[in-house]
Design an enzyme around this catalytic site. Sequence first.
Site, PDB file in Angstrom:
ATOM      1  N   LYS A 115      -2.595  12.088  11.637  1.00 47.53           N
ATOM      2  CA  LYS A 115      -3.600  11.681  10.643  1.00 47.53           C
ATOM      3  C   LYS A 115      -4.929  12.383  10.868  1.00 47.53           C
ATOM      4  O   LYS A 115      -5.594  12.755   9.909  1.00 47.53           O
ATOM      5  CB  LYS A 115      -3.795  10.161  10.668  1.00 47.53           C
ATOM      6  CG  LYS A 115      -2.608   9.412  10.056  1.00 47.53           C
ATOM      7  CD  LYS A 115      -2.916   7.941   9.854  1.00 47.53           C
ATOM      8  CE  LYS A 115      -1.741   7.224   9.213  1.00 47.53           C
ATOM      9  NZ  LYS A 115      -1.972   5.788   9.070  1.00 47.53           N
ATOM     10  N   LYS A 195       8.956  11.959   6.322  1.00 45.58           N
ATOM     11  CA  LYS A 195       9.217  10.578   5.914  1.00 45.58           C
ATOM     12  C   LYS A 195       8.463  10.251   4.622  1.00 45.58           C
ATOM     13  O   LYS A 195       7.408  10.842   4.355  1.00 45.58           O
ATOM     14  CB  LYS A 195       8.853   9.604   7.040  1.00 45.58           C
ATOM     15  CG  LYS A 195       7.380   9.470   7.274  1.00 45.58           C
ATOM     16  CD  LYS A 195       7.045   8.202   8.049  1.00 45.58           C
ATOM     17  CE  LYS A 195       5.536   8.065   8.062  1.00 45.58           C
ATOM     18  NZ  LYS A 195       4.961   6.809   8.217  1.00 45.58           N
ATOM     19  N   LYS A 198       2.948   6.618   1.902  1.00 42.00           N
ATOM     20  CA  LYS A 198       1.965   6.313   0.857  1.00 42.00           C
ATOM     21  C   LYS A 198       0.930   7.420   0.716  1.00 42.00           C
ATOM     22  O   LYS A 198       0.340   7.596  -0.332  1.00 42.00           O
ATOM     23  CB  LYS A 198       1.226   5.019   1.189  1.00 42.00           C
ATOM     24  CG  LYS A 198       2.043   3.768   1.006  1.00 42.00           C
ATOM     25  CD  LYS A 198       1.232   2.574   1.504  1.00 42.00           C
ATOM     26  CE  LYS A 198       2.098   1.356   1.719  1.00 42.00           C
ATOM     27  NZ  LYS A 198       1.528   0.452   2.715  1.00 42.00           N
TER      28      LYS A 198
HETATM   29  P1  AMP Z   1       2.588   1.205   6.309  1.00 45.66           P
HETATM   30  O1  AMP Z   1       2.754   1.443   4.856  1.00 45.66           O
HETATM   31  O2  AMP Z   1       2.286   2.453   7.074  1.00 45.66           O
HETATM   32  O3  AMP Z   1       1.670   0.077   6.631  1.00 45.66           O
HETATM   33  O4  AMP Z   1       4.012   0.744   6.838  1.00 45.66           O
HETATM   34  C1  AMP Z   1       4.502  -0.558   6.681  1.00 45.66           C
HETATM   35  C2  AMP Z   1       5.881  -0.692   7.290  1.00 45.66           C
HETATM   36  O5  AMP Z   1       6.810   0.135   6.596  1.00 45.66           O
HETATM   37  C3  AMP Z   1       5.943  -0.266   8.764  1.00 45.66           C
HETATM   38  O6  AMP Z   1       6.824  -1.132   9.450  1.00 45.66           O
HETATM   39  C4  AMP Z   1       6.505   1.130   8.699  1.00 45.66           C
HETATM   40  O7  AMP Z   1       7.186   1.486   9.871  1.00 45.66           O
HETATM   41  C5  AMP Z   1       7.455   1.000   7.519  1.00 45.66           C
HETATM   42  N1  AMP Z   1       7.638   2.303   6.864  1.00 45.66           N
HETATM   43  C6  AMP Z   1       6.670   3.081   6.310  1.00 45.66           C
HETATM   44  N2  AMP Z   1       7.195   4.208   5.800  1.00 45.66           N
HETATM   45  C7  AMP Z   1       8.537   4.147   6.046  1.00 45.66           C
HETATM   46  C8  AMP Z   1       9.645   5.015   5.764  1.00 45.66           C
HETATM   47  N3  AMP Z   1       9.470   6.161   5.111  1.00 45.66           N
HETATM   48  N4  AMP Z   1      10.878   4.627   6.161  1.00 45.66           N
HETATM   49  C9  AMP Z   1      11.070   3.449   6.803  1.00 45.66           C
HETATM   50  N5  AMP Z   1      10.074   2.592   7.108  1.00 45.66           N
HETATM   51  C10 AMP Z   1       8.821   2.923   6.723  1.00 45.66           C
END
Ligand code: AMP
Length: 327
Positions: A115, A195, A198
């Site tokens: 990041k 991956k 967002k």
């Molecule tokens: P975040 O949007 O970064 O707050 O992620 C929220 C949750 O979603 C966390 O547990 C991440 O590990 C999971 N997560 C985010 N992106 C992915 C992805 N591409 N595949 C699987 N899990 C994800």
Amino acid sequence: MHTKNLVSGIQPSGRLHIGNYLGALENFTKLEASKEYRCFFMVVDLHSMTEPYDPAAKGVQVMDTLAGFIAAGLDPKKSVIFVQSHVPAHCELAWILGSITPFGELSRMTQFKDKSARQEETNIGLFTYPVLMASDIVLYDAEAVPVGDDQLQHLEFTRTLARKFNHRFGETLVEPKPLMTRTPRVMSLTDPARKMSKSEPAGCLFLDDEPDEIMKKVMAAVTDSGAGIAYDTESKPGIANLLEIFSSASGKPIEELVRDYGEEKYSAFKKAVAKAVAKKFAGYRKKKAKLMANPLKLVKIAARGAKTANAVANAKLAEVRKKVGLL
Ligand code: AMP
Ligand code: TRP
């Protein structure tokens, strides 16, 4: 009654996508239903401030993520659902934990390196992000934390920190274990080597995308130029990712889908994937739209969650303050 606690959080930095769902959120609902844990699910608004954002949009994003929690099936009567910044203890504990965190350990965090390389100006919040996350977890004596695989390093850090604290100040903090799903890493539709994230919305299938948007995105998803539908993450990563998504959305095992679609053209296969995704999230779209039209309901859910979360967190913080010698 539950004997163990569980915590997880999602950042309100954009709409929830199918990676969030298959990697974390769907598991939240299963864990809630299992009654094995007392569950705490939070919208981590403080974490989301470490990346560039528009203050005028943040409130809506928090509501959007809260609505996503409920639309995905979480029940505020069964789980404690709240907003991180509504519980001041998180920041206070983060300061205390920061004082036993070696600088070098934070410098090694992959998410920080990724990041900060992407941002024009690296802020201290991005650097100490894992310390706040550790405090989110240990405040609730969480034994388990359901997350996608990108968070494993942060959880390992939390375990190390808890152990260090206990060693120095006496047994106080619980060391949490990660809980992962079958799809802990859903890949981007536009680049199956990365991956779904967002921060790169073009590669995301959002949970509230309308069926025609889903169709458009899946049809345009990057796949290799070969033919035939097979599960091979090395030579056909795009198709393998779509198979994972298809399997989760339809409830059918990958082998069955490969049997059914093995000889089909990519376009026919993709059409079927899009249809299954649109169908799977029809209820979600409806429920979320209804919730977003009734913000008062969401505000009440967050207020009720904050009350419980504050009570639990403040009790733990008091214990920590005593252990570290604060008056
Ligand atoms: P975040 O949007 O970064 O707050 O992620 C929220 C949750 O979603 C966390 O547990 C991440 O590990 C999971 N997560 C985010 N992106 C992915 C992805 N591409 N595949 C699987 N899990 C994800
Ligand atoms: N860092 C997590 C993410 O980006 C979000 C998060 C913050 C979290 N605090 C947490 C996850 C506590 C689990 C437990 O996905």
